[in-house]
Motif scaffolding. Structure first.
Motif, PDB file in Angstrom:
ATOM      1  N   UNK A  42      -0.037  42.956 -53.215  1.00 60.37           N
ATOM      2  CA  UNK A  42       0.193  42.230 -51.824  1.00 60.37           C
ATOM      3  C   UNK A  42      -0.461  40.681 -51.717  1.00 60.37           C
ATOM      4  N   UNK A  43       0.193  40.075 -50.746  1.00 62.01           N
ATOM      5  CA  UNK A  43      -0.451  38.603 -50.661  1.00 62.01           C
ATOM      6  C   UNK A  43      -1.406  38.545 -49.888  1.00 62.01           C
ATOM      7  N   UNK A  44      -2.361  37.317 -49.970  1.00 63.94           N
ATOM      8  CA  UNK A  44      -3.647  37.025 -49.273  1.00 63.94           C
ATOM      9  C   UNK A  44      -2.946  36.945 -47.702  1.00 63.94           C
ATOM     10  N   UNK A  45      -3.855  37.051 -46.926  1.00 61.88           N
ATOM     11  CA  UNK A  45      -3.508  36.930 -45.408  1.00 61.88           C
ATOM     12  C   UNK A  45      -3.622  35.205 -45.574  1.00 61.88           C
ATOM     13  N   UNK A  46      -2.709  34.551 -44.830  1.00 69.10           N
ATOM     14  CA  UNK A  46      -2.509  33.248 -44.660  1.00 69.10           C
ATOM     15  C   UNK A  46      -3.662  32.676 -43.674  1.00 69.10           C
ATOM     16  N   UNK A  47      -4.257  31.656 -43.965  1.00 73.55           N
ATOM     17  CA  UNK A  47      -5.275  30.858 -42.997  1.00 73.55           C
ATOM     18  C   UNK A  47      -4.313  30.191 -41.929  1.00 73.55           C
ATOM     19  N   UNK A  48      -4.885  30.046 -40.825  1.00 71.82           N
ATOM     20  CA  UNK A  48      -4.310  29.606 -39.717  1.00 71.82           C
ATOM     21  C   UNK A  48      -5.242  28.118 -39.141  1.00 71.82           C
ATOM     22  N   UNK A  49      -4.625  27.370 -38.497  1.00 72.08           N
ATOM     23  CA  UNK A  49      -5.424  26.187 -37.959  1.00 72.08           C
ATOM     24  C   UNK A  49      -6.043  25.328 -38.762  1.00 72.08           C
ATOM     25  N   UNK A  50      -5.722  25.290 -40.006  1.00 77.08           N
ATOM     26  CA  UNK A  50      -6.725  24.653 -41.017  1.00 77.08           C
ATOM     27  C   UNK A  50      -6.737  22.955 -40.978  1.00 77.08           C
ATOM     28  N   UNK A  51      -6.187  22.469 -40.074  1.00 75.16           N
ATOM     29  CA  UNK A  51      -6.125  21.059 -39.772  1.00 75.16           C
ATOM     30  C   UNK A  51      -6.979  21.041 -38.272  1.00 75.16           C
ATOM     31  N   UNK A  52      -7.262  21.882 -37.849  1.00 70.25           N
ATOM     32  CA  UNK A  52      -8.092  21.667 -36.447  1.00 70.25           C
ATOM     33  C   UNK A  52      -9.819  21.273 -36.823  1.00 70.25           C
ATOM     34  N   UNK A 126     -11.095  37.600 -45.242  1.00 73.05           N
ATOM     35  CA  UNK A 126      -9.832  37.079 -45.051  1.00 73.05           C
ATOM     36  C   UNK A 126      -9.096  38.222 -44.176  1.00 73.05           C
ATOM     37  N   UNK A 127      -8.489  37.495 -43.137  1.00 73.01           N
ATOM     38  CA  UNK A 127      -7.624  38.437 -42.148  1.00 73.01           C
ATOM     39  C   UNK A 127      -8.510  38.664 -40.824  1.00 73.01           C
ATOM     40  N   UNK A 128      -9.682  38.222 -40.968  1.00 73.35           N
ATOM     41  CA  UNK A 128     -10.555  38.465 -39.885  1.00 73.35           C
ATOM     42  C   UNK A 128     -10.115  37.826 -38.589  1.00 73.35           C
ATOM     43  N   UNK A 129      -9.351  36.816 -38.554  1.00 68.99           N
ATOM     44  CA  UNK A 129      -8.893  36.363 -37.056  1.00 68.99           C
ATOM     45  C   UNK A 129      -7.478  37.080 -36.739  1.00 68.99           C
ATOM     46  N   UNK A 130      -7.066  37.852 -37.656  1.00 70.87           N
ATOM     47  CA  UNK A 130      -6.004  38.726 -37.312  1.00 70.87           C
ATOM     48  C   UNK A 130      -6.154  40.042 -36.944  1.00 70.87           C
ATOM     49  N   UNK A 131      -7.561  40.333 -37.177  1.00 68.45           N
ATOM     50  CA  UNK A 131      -7.998  41.840 -36.777  1.00 68.45           C
ATOM     51  C   UNK A 131      -7.435  42.462 -35.616  1.00 68.45           C
ATOM     52  N   UNK A 181     -14.864  29.530 -34.769  1.00 70.33           N
ATOM     53  CA  UNK A 181     -13.480  29.083 -34.834  1.00 70.33           C
ATOM     54  C   UNK A 181     -12.808  29.258 -36.396  1.00 70.33           C
ATOM     55  N   UNK A 182     -13.742  28.629 -37.324  1.00 68.30           N
ATOM     56  CA  UNK A 182     -13.553  28.776 -38.765  1.00 68.30           C
ATOM     57  C   UNK A 182     -13.337  30.315 -39.340  1.00 68.30           C
ATOM     58  N   UNK A 183     -14.112  31.256 -38.702  1.00 71.39           N
ATOM     59  CA  UNK A 183     -14.016  32.541 -39.152  1.00 71.39           C
ATOM     60  C   UNK A 183     -12.722  33.192 -38.675  1.00 71.39           C
ATOM     61  N   UNK A 184     -12.280  32.799 -37.480  1.00 71.86           N
ATOM     62  CA  UNK A 184     -11.220  33.264 -36.795  1.00 71.86           C
ATOM     63  C   UNK A 184      -9.846  32.490 -37.437  1.00 71.86           C
ATOM     64  N   UNK A 185     -10.140  31.362 -38.176  1.00 69.99           N
ATOM     65  CA  UNK A 185      -8.897  31.098 -39.172  1.00 69.99           C
ATOM     66  C   UNK A 185      -8.695  31.737 -40.032  1.00 69.99           C
ATOM     67  N   UNK A 186      -9.587  32.496 -40.782  1.00 64.88           N
ATOM     68  CA  UNK A 186      -9.174  33.218 -41.872  1.00 64.88           C
ATOM     69  C   UNK A 186      -8.365  34.438 -41.836  1.00 64.88           C
TER      70      UNK A 186
END
Length: 186
Positions: A42-52, A126-131, A181-186
């Motif tokens: 399985x792939x690792x959940x992708x991070x989001x908003x990394x440039x924010x 990882x994936x915390x922000x998608x929970x 915000x960082x944790x939600x990006x995971x």
């Protein structure tokens, strides 16, 4: 005397007085092998908003406060025979997968194997922000008692108490927001 009359006994070894059910395993070895391969690859959940800017600032705060002591950002996979594409890869689970004493507030008093009732394995973040999107809720911790990321941080005790106290007393509101915000990006 019949010991079992329901399908609850299916797959169990027969008792003195067998229940006449087919006691063959429900899952074939091939199915277990396929599921194992699927989970291993399985792939690792992708991070989001990394440039924010807030997310980037929050990542620095995460480390400075001490969260990264247990929620380690980087790990490396081992060698998986026959699957070189996932072997020896760096990934970001945000865990050390170790047991830590989390203090009396999170203790359930029920030891499991080597873990006392106060010890918990550091869960991957990882994936915390998608929970909420994926699971339909945002309850956190082993028993779902925390209703938000902030609340989960504030429940940390024991070995995590110093990091919790830095979060609670040393960070400004903007810094706490950036960390979340960082944790939600995971």
């Amino acid at each position: 005397m019949v010991i079992c009359q329901s399908s609850i006994c299916a797959g169990q070894p027969p008792h003195e007085e067998a229940d006449s059910l087919n006691n063959d395993p429900e899952v074939t070895a091939e199915a277990v092998s396929q599921v194992t391969f699927y989970v291993q690859s399985l792939g690792v959940p992708a991070r989001r908003d990394t440039e924010d800017p807030a997310v980037r600032r929050g990542e620095e705060i995460f480390s400075n406060v001490g969260c990264a002591t247990c929620h380690r950002p980087v790990a490396e996979s081992g060698r998986l025979e026959g699957v070189p594409s996932v072997s020896n890869q760096q990934f970001a689970p945000y865990t050390d997968l170790l047991l830590h004493d989390m203090g009396p507030a999170l203790a359930d008093g029920r030891p499991v194997f080597d873990a006392s009732g106060r010890e918990w394995r550091t869960p991957p973040l990882w994936g915390l922000g998608l929970r909420e999107l994926i699971q339909g809720h945002n309850t956190l911790l082993h028993d779902g008692r925390a209703r938000s990321i902030r609340e989960a941080i504030l429940w940390h005790g024991g070995e995590a108490r110093p990091a919790r106290e830095r979060f609670r007393t040393k960070l400004s509101g903007d810094e706490r927001d950036a960390l979340v915000a960082f944790l939600r990006s995971l």
